[in-house]
Design a protein around this motif. Structure first.
Motif, short mmCIF file in Angstrom:
data_model
loop_
_atom_site.label_atom_id
_atom_site.label_comp_id
_atom_site.label_asym_id
_atom_site.label_seq_id
_atom_site.Cartn_x
_atom_site.Cartn_y
_atom_site.Cartn_z
N THR A 143 55.37 -55.96 -24.27
CA THR A 143 54.98 -55.75 -22.88
C THR A 143 55.00 -54.27 -22.53
OG1 THR A 143 55.76 -57.92 -22.17
CG2 THR A 143 55.67 -56.21 -20.49
N VAL A 144 56.03 -53.56 -22.96
CA VAL A 144 56.13 -52.12 -22.68
C VAL A 144 54.94 -51.39 -23.31
CG1 VAL A 144 57.49 -50.03 -23.09
CG2 VAL A 144 58.63 -52.17 -22.45
N ASN A 145 54.62 -51.70 -24.54
CA ASN A 145 53.51 -51.02 -25.21
C ASN A 145 52.16 -51.40 -24.60
OD1 ASN A 145 55.33 -49.83 -26.98
ND2 ASN A 145 55.14 -51.46 -28.51
N LEU A 146 52.04 -52.65 -24.13
CA LEU A 146 50.78 -53.09 -23.55
C LEU A 146 50.44 -52.31 -22.28
CD1 LEU A 146 48.40 -55.14 -23.50
CD2 LEU A 146 49.88 -56.65 -22.15
N PHE A 147 51.44 -52.16 -21.40
CA PHE A 147 51.17 -51.52 -20.11
C PHE A 147 51.48 -50.02 -20.11
CE2 PHE A 147 52.22 -55.98 -18.86
CZ PHE A 147 50.94 -56.33 -18.46
N ALA A 148 52.31 -49.58 -21.07
CA ALA A 148 52.64 -48.15 -21.20
C ALA A 148 53.14 -47.57 -19.88
CB ALA A 148 51.45 -47.38 -21.75
N SER A 149 52.59 -46.44 -19.48
CA SER A 149 53.06 -45.76 -18.26
C SER A 149 52.72 -46.52 -16.98
CB SER A 149 52.46 -44.34 -18.20
OG SER A 149 51.04 -44.41 -18.15
N ASP A 150 51.82 -47.50 -17.06
CA ASP A 150 51.45 -48.29 -15.89
C ASP A 150 52.23 -49.60 -15.82
OD1 ASP A 150 49.51 -46.43 -15.08
OD2 ASP A 150 48.00 -47.33 -16.41
N LEU A 151 53.38 -49.65 -16.49
CA LEU A 151 54.14 -50.88 -16.60
C LEU A 151 54.40 -51.51 -15.22
CD1 LEU A 151 55.78 -52.90 -18.29
CD2 LEU A 151 57.75 -51.35 -18.08
N TYR A 152 55.02 -50.74 -14.33
CA TYR A 152 55.36 -51.29 -13.02
C TYR A 152 54.11 -51.60 -12.21
CZ TYR A 152 57.23 -51.68 -8.29
OH TYR A 152 57.51 -52.13 -7.03
N THR A 153 53.16 -50.68 -12.21
CA THR A 153 51.94 -50.84 -11.41
C THR A 153 51.17 -52.09 -11.82
OG1 THR A 153 51.78 -48.44 -11.20
CG2 THR A 153 49.80 -49.73 -10.69
N GLU A 154 51.02 -52.30 -13.13
CA GLU A 154 50.26 -53.46 -13.60
C GLU A 154 51.00 -54.77 -13.29
OE1 GLU A 154 47.37 -53.81 -14.88
OE2 GLU A 154 46.77 -51.72 -15.22
N LEU A 155 52.31 -54.76 -13.48
CA LEU A 155 53.08 -55.97 -13.20
C LEU A 155 53.10 -56.28 -11.71
CD1 LEU A 155 56.06 -55.52 -15.68
CD2 LEU A 155 54.17 -57.15 -15.86
N GLU A 156 53.22 -55.26 -10.89
CA GLU A 156 53.23 -55.46 -9.44
C GLU A 156 51.90 -56.07 -8.97
OE1 GLU A 156 54.54 -52.88 -5.53
OE2 GLU A 156 53.12 -51.99 -6.95
N SER A 157 50.80 -55.73 -9.64
CA SER A 157 49.50 -56.26 -9.24
C SER A 157 49.37 -57.76 -9.50
CB SER A 157 48.38 -55.52 -9.99
OG SER A 157 48.42 -55.83 -11.38
N VAL A 158 50.28 -58.32 -10.30
CA VAL A 158 50.25 -59.76 -10.55
C VAL A 158 50.66 -60.55 -9.31
CG1 VAL A 158 51.31 -61.60 -11.94
CG2 VAL A 158 50.64 -59.46 -13.02
N ILE A 159 51.43 -59.91 -8.41
CA ILE A 159 51.90 -60.58 -7.21
C ILE A 159 50.72 -60.80 -6.27
CG2 ILE A 159 53.43 -60.42 -5.20
CD1 ILE A 159 55.30 -58.70 -6.89
N THR A 160 50.29 -62.07 -6.16
CA THR A 160 49.12 -62.40 -5.34
C THR A 160 49.46 -63.36 -4.20
OG1 THR A 160 48.57 -64.18 -6.91
CG2 THR A 160 47.50 -62.03 -7.23
N ARG A 161 50.63 -63.98 -4.28
CA ARG A 161 51.00 -64.92 -3.22
C ARG A 161 51.91 -64.20 -2.23
NH1 ARG A 161 52.43 -70.10 -7.07
NH2 ARG A 161 54.08 -68.68 -7.75
#
Length: 504
Positions: A141-159
């Motif tokens: 997961t860390v390697n997938l998102f790299a420096s955008d780790l938090y930003t990409e994961l936060e974008s999953v929040i849709t509800r």
């Protein structure tokens, strides 16, 4: 001329007799064929209707399975809010005292590990807006998102109402399914599991092995497919065009039988099977029946009986097999969760029953290590062997069930007049099962050892229905785990008092 006339008359009699025989034979053949064809057509309609109903019921069951699986993870995620350090800590603005910050993070990590210890989660931790992590966040997961780790994961929040969300296919990676929930303004909780884990959710009966089950997202991307080679691709056009954007539907045409149900975060469970597969067996029966009817006109009654048996048996066999598969766990050969609960509940609620019982809840210790080190296929072999161990350890009259991934249960009953020795029997059975597990090593070099932690609750002392009895047995199981596993515990009222005290 008279002789010729007599010969002509004789010939006419023979011809009339032959005509009557041929006519009778024709009537018999026509009648047999007509009845056979009408019966077969009716059977075809009944078979199709039953298969349609069974397919729809199977789709609903699979939808409930995936909803339960996702809901379990969501519920586990909410438990982090029971610890103030978890939701109150902010790694972006940590305490000035570095020791205090490290101590708080240790508390958070311990809490997260406690919640996920029995599950096959790839990620189970908290990511802060500065990309700092606590808990278990995988390198993948860390390697997938790299420096955008938090930003990409936060974008999953849709509800917005529950401040959480589900996603897969992140940056084109369909290997993991992510669940993200906001903890505070600078932190999100992240849990993920491999898509292949859904193989344990979407389990098909053997008679439905030709059916394809898919879990698809809102844009018709295939999240999971029982065919194994469609993950990440778009839903085949032949299926997509027939169901459009329906969330709940059943489609039957000349080519396919398809059922659809919404689940989870607006994902859909889609079951499809070519109609030709459903009708193959019936077509074989139709052809052989017509041939037999034409050849065996003189044996019309016997042929009719034979046809009735031949026509009826496949339908009864199909329905019987589907019902059996719906009740039995295919891997272990014992009751599945739903059937086990229903059977035990029926026994407990029977007003004519004059028996005492014990519910044993069994959790396989160290099973995650088997899966992680030897693979899920080997893990399935271990689970199948556990089913054999249970059958060998308990009586044929005892009720055996698999109620979770590596969780099993047994219900033992005896006449009420044998109550004075029942506790000794329960203890002996538990000890025998623990001993059977102790002798069970896995791996080519026998390096991986599994054991059993058991919790037992007695009926009616600890509960008169399944839910109450299971709660007590589960509490006893937790006590066995705390003792160091590889043991059994019979529930006592003091355990409930201690549990209540812990919660307060």
């Amino acid at each position: 001329m008279k002789t010729t006339g007599r010969e002509s008359h004789s010939d006419r009699i023979k011809k009339t007799k032959l005509t009557m025989i041929l006519g009778y034979a024709f009537i018999i053949i026509a009648a047999v064929m007509t009845v056979s064809i009408l019966t077969l057509n009716q059977t075809s309609a009944i078979m199709e209707e039953k298969v349609n109903n069974m397919t729809a019921a199977l789709n609903v069951q699979l939808k409930l399975n995936i909803d339960s699986y996702l809901s379990k993870l969501e519920t586990t995620g909410t438990l982090i809010f029971a610890t103030p350090e978890v939701y109150g800590y902010d790694a972006v603005n940590p305490p000035a005292d570095e020791y205090e910050a490290l101590h708080t993070e240790d508390i958070i990590t311990d809490k997260l590990m406690e919640l996920c210890i029995m599950e096959n989660y790839v990620d189970f931790g908290i990511v802060y807006s500065n990309n700092h992590c606590t808990g278990k966040i995988s390198n993948g997961t860390v390697n997938l998102f790299a420096s955008d780790l938090y930003t990409e994961l936060e974008s999953v929040i849709t509800r917005q109402r529950t401040t959480d969300g589900w996603a897969t296919g992140c940056l084109g990676d369909y290997k993991r399914i992510y669940y993200v929930k906001r903890v505070n303004e600078n932190a999100v909780f992240v849990a993920s599991f491999y898509t292949t884990e859904l193989e344990n959710v979407f389990v098909l009966p053997e008679d439905m092995s030709d059916m394809t089950v898919r879990l698809v997202s809102q844009d018709n991307s295939v999240i999971y497919s029982s065919s194994g080679d469609e993950t990440g691709t778009l839903l085949p056009e032949a299926i997509a065009s027939r169901i459009s954007d329906h969330s709940h539907a059943a489609v039957v045409d000349e080519e396919y039988l398809i059922t659809v149900n919404n689940c989870g975060d607006e994902w859909r469970v889609i079951c499809s099977i070519p109609r030709s597969i459903i009708l193959d067996e019936l077509n074989d029966i139709r052809n052989s029946t017509i041939v037999i009817a034409c050849v065996a006109a003189a044996l019309a009654i016997l042929v009719g009986i034979f046809l009735s048996i031949r026509i009826t048996n496949p339908v009864n066999t199909l329905v019987s097999n589907l019902d059996s598969q719906a009740r039995i766990d295919r891997l272990t050969g014992i009751f599945n969760k739903r059937s086990f609960e229903e059977t035990v509940e029926s026994l407990l609620s029977d007003p004519q029953r004059n028996e005492i019982g014990a519910l044993l809840v069994i959790d396989v210790d160290n099973f995650k290590g088997v899966n992680d080190n030897l693979g899920h296929s080997y893990g399935d072999q271990v689970l199948a062997n556990i089913g054999t161990i249970l059958k060998r350890t308990f009586r044929s009259s005892d009720c055996l069930g698999r109620i979770g991934g590596d969780e099993f249960a047994v219900f033992i009953s005896l006449p009420a007049d044998e109550k004075d020795k029942f506790c000794d029997i329960v203890n002996a059975r538990c000890e025998a099962l623990c001993e059977a597990f102790r002798n069970n090593y896995t791996g080519d070099d026998n390096t991986y050892k599994i054991s059993a932690s058991i919790g037992a609750a007695l009926s009616p002392d600890h509960g008169k229905d399944f839910a109450a009895l299971y709660k007590c047995a589960d509490t006893a199981l937790y006590s066995s785990k705390k003792k160091g596993k590889d043991t059994y515990t019979v529930y006592e009222n003091s355990m409930q008092e201690a549990g209540d005290s812990d919660e307060n």
